[in-house]
Design a protein around this motif. Sequence first.
Motif, PDB file in Angstrom:
ATOM      1  N   GLU A  87       5.229   2.784  13.244  1.00  0.00           N
ATOM      2  CA  GLU A  87       6.337   3.447  13.931  1.00  0.00           C
ATOM      3  C   GLU A  87       7.641   2.739  13.553  1.00  0.00           C
ATOM      4  O   GLU A  87       7.736   1.512  13.585  1.00  0.00           O
ATOM      5  CB  GLU A  87       6.149   3.366  15.447  1.00  0.00           C
ATOM      6  N   ILE A  88       8.634   3.511  13.164  1.00  0.00           N
ATOM      7  CA  ILE A  88       9.937   2.928  12.831  1.00  0.00           C
ATOM      8  C   ILE A  88      10.997   3.490  13.782  1.00  0.00           C
ATOM      9  O   ILE A  88      10.840   4.580  14.350  1.00  0.00           O
ATOM     10  CB  ILE A  88      10.333   3.220  11.373  1.00  0.00           C
ATOM     11  N   VAL A  89      12.060   2.730  13.945  1.00  0.00           N
ATOM     12  CA  VAL A  89      13.130   3.097  14.870  1.00  0.00           C
ATOM     13  C   VAL A  89      14.262   3.766  14.105  1.00  0.00           C
ATOM     14  O   VAL A  89      14.736   3.258  13.086  1.00  0.00           O
ATOM     15  CB  VAL A  89      13.657   1.850  15.611  1.00  0.00           C
ATOM     16  N   ASN A  90      14.681   4.933  14.608  1.00  0.00           N
ATOM     17  CA  ASN A  90      15.832   5.640  14.042  1.00  0.00           C
ATOM     18  C   ASN A  90      16.965   5.646  15.075  1.00  0.00           C
ATOM     19  O   ASN A  90      16.750   5.994  16.245  1.00  0.00           O
ATOM     20  CB  ASN A  90      15.472   7.083  13.682  1.00  0.00           C
ATOM     21  N   LYS A  91      18.126   5.258  14.629  1.00  0.00           N
ATOM     22  CA  LYS A  91      19.288   5.271  15.521  1.00  0.00           C
ATOM     23  C   LYS A  91      20.339   6.205  14.947  1.00  0.00           C
ATOM     24  O   LYS A  91      20.910   5.959  13.887  1.00  0.00           O
ATOM     25  CB  LYS A  91      19.842   3.862  15.685  1.00  0.00           C
ATOM     26  N   THR A  97      15.375   6.918  18.487  1.00  0.00           N
ATOM     27  CA  THR A  97      14.100   7.650  18.453  1.00  0.00           C
ATOM     28  C   THR A  97      13.098   6.890  17.593  1.00  0.00           C
ATOM     29  O   THR A  97      13.471   6.078  16.749  1.00  0.00           O
ATOM     30  CB  THR A  97      14.296   9.068  17.871  1.00  0.00           C
ATOM     31  N   PHE A  98      11.826   7.188  17.847  1.00  0.00           N
ATOM     32  CA  PHE A  98      10.757   6.575  17.065  1.00  0.00           C
ATOM     33  C   PHE A  98      10.072   7.652  16.238  1.00  0.00           C
ATOM     34  O   PHE A  98       9.817   8.763  16.725  1.00  0.00           O
ATOM     35  CB  PHE A  98       9.726   5.906  17.983  1.00  0.00           C
ATOM     36  N   CYS A  99       9.792   7.319  15.000  1.00  0.00           N
ATOM     37  CA  CYS A  99       9.037   8.247  14.150  1.00  0.00           C
ATOM     38  C   CYS A  99       7.981   7.463  13.379  1.00  0.00           C
ATOM     39  O   CYS A  99       8.139   6.267  13.126  1.00  0.00           O
ATOM     40  CB  CYS A  99       9.947   9.011  13.201  1.00  0.00           C
TER      41      CYS A  99
END
Length: 323
Positions: A87-91, A97-99
Amino acid sequence: MKTDSIKSFRDDFETIVKEVEKQIVGQNKIVKNLLIGIIAGGNVLMEGVPGLGKTVLVKTFAKVMDLPFSRIQFTPDLMPTDIIGTEIVNKTDGDITFCFQKGPIFSSLILADEINRATPKTQSALLEAMQEKTVSVGRKIYHLQEPFFVLATQNPLEMEGTYPLPEAQLDRFMFKLHITLPEKEDIFRIMDITVGGLQKPVIEKQITRERLLEMKEIAMKVPIASNVKEKAVRIMLETHPDRTNIKMVKEYVRCGVSIRGIQSVIAGAKVKALSEGRFHVSFEDIYDMAVISMRHRIFLNFKAMADKIEVDYIIREILKKVK
């Protein structure tokens, strides 16, 4: 089943074998058995010393079948997330959000190179994918694209810094193939191709993904007579010390073949029959598939190790009695 379907299956099988053998010399039986495992939808474990072309063999199959291919080099520091993904974090504009970023397991043909070099925790990351064809991340389950199979390699000599595969993971492999040194004439040909100045062969696509799945479906419809099925089940039962009268099994075997093992024998025998132009499974098909399907599912005791008894020898003794 129509005769044309059987002939078409055999022709496609032989075409794939011939194309692979442009690159892989002197390993005809290995190539055929590996293809049988692929068509049957199983995972295959290949064992052999370095330099015998195990990795090249898998890459060649990926080219011939034009399948999405991923290679995972197993090392002691490899983590499960390196295989499955993370899971990576998108800002974006202040919103977090996590994707999920998919790992190399999300492919069709997976080369697990030197699989016994990774820790048990990392090895276990393959278990669900190998059996259920799914990957669980958190509360979400991802379904892998068909066809999906793992072709793994391991070195039988260099055991320092390795982690032997547990019984549960070995049982997930349909076949275990021993890669050995080719004959002298084949070695000369390999030298001519690799370092002799000859033009290297061009490997071309010979089959589609849809056709591979169709061949698997056709193979599963091959009938098997009750007496042939009974023979296969008897072979499996003879591997269990508490279900056999074979002295060698009682003396040297700690644990016999599982139900998944006999399923592998029958599934492989069906593909083998079609590859030879027959729409029925023979006793010889069962005998041929028994060795490569059971050698990694029979676990010997300490007495067998002390007496230097090998699993293949015990299987041959069982087949002699059953025959």
